[in-house]
Enzyme design. Structure first.
Site, mmCIF file in Angstrom:
data_model
loop_
_atom_site.group_PDB
_atom_site.id
_atom_site.type_symbol
_atom_site.label_atom_id
_atom_site.label_comp_id
_atom_site.label_asym_id
_atom_site.label_seq_id
_atom_site.Cartn_x
_atom_site.Cartn_y
_atom_site.Cartn_z
ATOM 1 N N SER A 203 0.571 -1.242 -0.312
ATOM 2 C CA SER A 203 -0.334 -0.055 0.055
ATOM 3 C C SER A 203 1.539 1.376 0.049
ATOM 4 O O SER A 203 1.526 1.331 -0.768
ATOM 5 C CB SER A 203 -0.615 -0.238 1.267
ATOM 6 O OG SER A 203 -1.729 0.691 0.862
ATOM 7 N N ASP A 391 -8.572 -5.426 -5.710
ATOM 8 C CA ASP A 391 -8.064 -3.989 -5.559
ATOM 9 C C ASP A 391 -8.104 -2.319 -6.520
ATOM 10 O O ASP A 391 -7.947 -2.799 -7.306
ATOM 11 C CB ASP A 391 -6.344 -4.136 -5.013
ATOM 12 C CG ASP A 391 -6.557 -2.582 -3.904
ATOM 13 O OD1 ASP A 391 -7.471 -2.150 -3.047
ATOM 14 O OD2 ASP A 391 -5.477 -2.080 -3.702
ATOM 15 N N CYS A 394 -5.231 0.634 -4.781
ATOM 16 C CA CYS A 394 -3.791 0.704 -5.244
ATOM 17 C C CYS A 394 -4.545 -0.202 -6.389
ATOM 18 O O CYS A 394 -3.368 -1.726 -6.150
ATOM 19 C CB CYS A 394 -3.052 0.498 -3.819
ATOM 20 S SG CYS A 394 -2.261 1.770 -3.153
ATOM 21 N N HIS A 448 -6.935 -6.078 -1.508
ATOM 22 C CA HIS A 448 -5.578 -4.753 -1.216
ATOM 23 C C HIS A 448 -4.385 -6.265 -0.708
ATOM 24 O O HIS A 448 -2.853 -5.644 -0.695
ATOM 25 C CB HIS A 448 -5.798 -3.765 -0.374
ATOM 26 C CG HIS A 448 -5.136 -2.718 -0.134
ATOM 27 N ND1 HIS A 448 -4.902 -1.678 -1.670
ATOM 28 C CD2 HIS A 448 -4.303 -2.869 1.149
ATOM 29 C CE1 HIS A 448 -3.979 -1.081 -0.592
ATOM 30 N NE2 HIS A 448 -3.679 -1.429 0.547
#
Ligand SMILES: *[C@@H]1O[C@H](CO)[C@@H](O)[C@H](O)[C@H]1NC(C)=O
Ligand SMILES: *[C@@H]1O[C@H](CO)[C@@H](O)[C@H](O)[C@H]1NC(C)=O
Length: 485
Positions: A203, A391, A394, A448
């Site tokens: 992240s 996700d 990102c 994620h």
């Protein structure tokens, strides 16, 4: 945050607002000083976390003046020895396989979230059961590495300072602190300094990781301190090259069917402005970076508003109320008195995610961290960028785009390389593109937090990547470490 309300920023900000074609999101921007706090609070609540303090600043300044640089305690927790330190607080787990295994450092993002989130919910040796006992994680990354989870930037998790000036605002501060930490760690544990060393994380660590890799490489070249045997760095669902990644949001959201073509086109009208703001921000801008943060995030906010209660860390899921995940056991566990006593944290608070650190890093957010990577690749340091395919925040598309767009001597070959299946137990767990030191892996059935969603595949990924066999066919099951342990 000093420059925040200064006239030049405000006027630039207002100018950008006036130019903004996204009238529908202007309302959100009406009170800019509160917006970062709003985002930070929202992030924390979505994880069902309620840190007692916004940041870890110890009251007395003299308290730890005479202690050595690194303070460690070895204890059994529940049956394994761990070392922890104060100030920069970390957990260290020796490899379950061999102390000769590589040393891996894990960095959680946020910015401002504790690395213990990953330790207990993703790839650490244990997870926390509902009755708050620890349960072995069969796929902990400590099965193939000696792994460090560091709470950073200072002020997050159990890391603290007595001096507010230690709050970091950029990757120089972050990477210098981490470099100093590594020097202190290897000084204390010289037998580990000769091991291979890898930097990993997720992240917002898409900023920290390349910055730390460059810092370590620079320290090694200048023979600054103990040589750190840096072999590679891996970024999971990271934010590294904002100009490309913000440009991919609407495309990804449309591809995944969470917005329509019309919405896509309307939302992307903010893109040229966002891109020019990011260009002004570059690698070391200040006020322009702040403006870019506000302008570009209208894109993300608009998508999320259209998508309803979709969990933007995993678009297959919904957020219930304010809550997208429930990591509350982390706070419960680390605030239990016997645990705190064992860790020796005294009266230091556990700040699961720090809203103060988040806001302090706002000027860093839109900076491009891709620029330092080619030099590392040219020196043979490996980079793995991996991303769970569901996700949004990102997303794999933005990551794939910047990795392909990156200019280095192997770019042509990388771009021409064909995608091959990444197989675990005979089935396709992802799609891999690689050439030389560079690999990109799109991970199936994951959001994620890849090690949480695909623990076995993520352990296989780490193991094969460190052994430089990521692109080779999967080992036979009988030869695989996973099934033999
Ligand atoms: C706590 O939960 C774990 C996992 O569900 C279980 O194995 C363990 O026996 C439980 N411990 C107690 C004391 O109930
Ligand atoms: C386990 O440790 C041995 C001895 O150091 C090493 O040769 C082997 O590669 C390690 N296995 C894995 C999967 O890391």
């Amino acid at each position: 945050m000093k420059g925040y309300s200064s006239p030049p920023f405000l006027s630039l900000f207002l100018l950008l607002l006036l130019l903004s074609p996204l009238a529908s999101v202007v309302a959100l921007l009406r009170a800019p000083p509160r917006l970062p706090a709003f985002y930070a609070e929202k992030l924390i609540r979505q994880l069902n976390l309620f840190p007692g303090e916004p940041v870890n600043i110890a009251a007395e300044s003299g308290r730890f003046v005479d202690v050595p640089r690194i303070v460690e305690r070895r204890f059994k927790f529940p049956t394994w020895s761990i070392l922890v330190t104060l100030r920069m607080f970390y957990f260290f787990f020796e490899s379950r396989n061999s102390t000769e295994d590589p040393v891996v450092i894990w960095l959680t993002g946020g910015p401002g979230c504790s690395s213990e989130m990953a330790l207990f919910y993703e790839n650490g040796p244990f997870t926390i059961a509902n009755n708050l006992s620890l349960v072995w994680n069969e796929y902990g990354w400590d099965k193939v590495s000696n792994i460090l989870y560091v709470d950073q930037p200072i002020g997050t998790g159990f890391s603290f300072s007595s001096d507010r000036r230690d709050i970091r605002h950029n990757e120089k501060g972050v990477s210098d602190d981490l470099y100093d930490f590594l020097q202190a760690f290897f000084k204390e544990h010289p037998h580990l300094a000769k091991n291979d060393f890898y930097i990993t994380g997720e992240s917002y660590a898409g900023h920290y990781i390349p910055a730390l890799a460059a810092r370590v490489h620079q320290g090694n070249k200048a023979k600054e301190g103990i040589h750190v045997n840096l072999k590679g760095f891996a970024i999971g669902n990271g934010l590294t090259d904002p100009a490309i990644q913000y440009g991919a949001y609407a495309d990804y959201a449309m591809d995944m069917g969470i917005i329509t073509q019309t919405e896509h086109d309307r939302i992307n009208k903010a893109l040229p402005l966002c891109e020019s703001a990011i260009k002004l921000c570059g690698t070391d801008g200040t006020i322009s970076c702040m403006a870019a943060y506000f302008v570009c995030n209208t894109i993300f906010t608009a998508i999320v508003a259209r998508a309803g209660d979709v969990n933007y860390y995993d678009i297959r899921k919904k957020c219930e109320g304010n809550m997208c995940y429930d990591f509350s056991n982390l706070e419960k566990f680390l605030n239990e008195q016997p645990v705190r006593d064992a860790l020796g944290v005294g009266d230091v608070q556990f700040v699961s995610c720090s809203s103060t650190v988040y806001q302090a890093m706002l000027m860093d957010w839109m900076r491009n961290l891709e620029v330092g990577i080619p030099a590392l690749l040219e020196d043979g340091i490996k980079l793995l960028v991996y991303a769970g395919e569901y996700d949004l925040i990102c997303n794999w598309l933005g990551n794939s785009r910047w990795v392909h767009a990156m200019e280095w001597s192997g770019q042509k070959e990388f771009v021409a390389a064909s995608e091959v299946p990444f197989k675990v137990d005979g089935s396709e767990a992802g799609l891999l593109t690689s050439h030389g030191p560079l690999s990109f892996l799109k991970v199936h059935d994951a959001g994620h937090m890849v090690p949480m969603d695909q623990p076995k595949a993520s352990l296989e990924m780490l193991k094969r990547w460190m052994h430089s066999s990521l692109s080779r066919q999967a080992p036979l099951d009988s030869e695989s470490l996973i099934s033999s342990m």
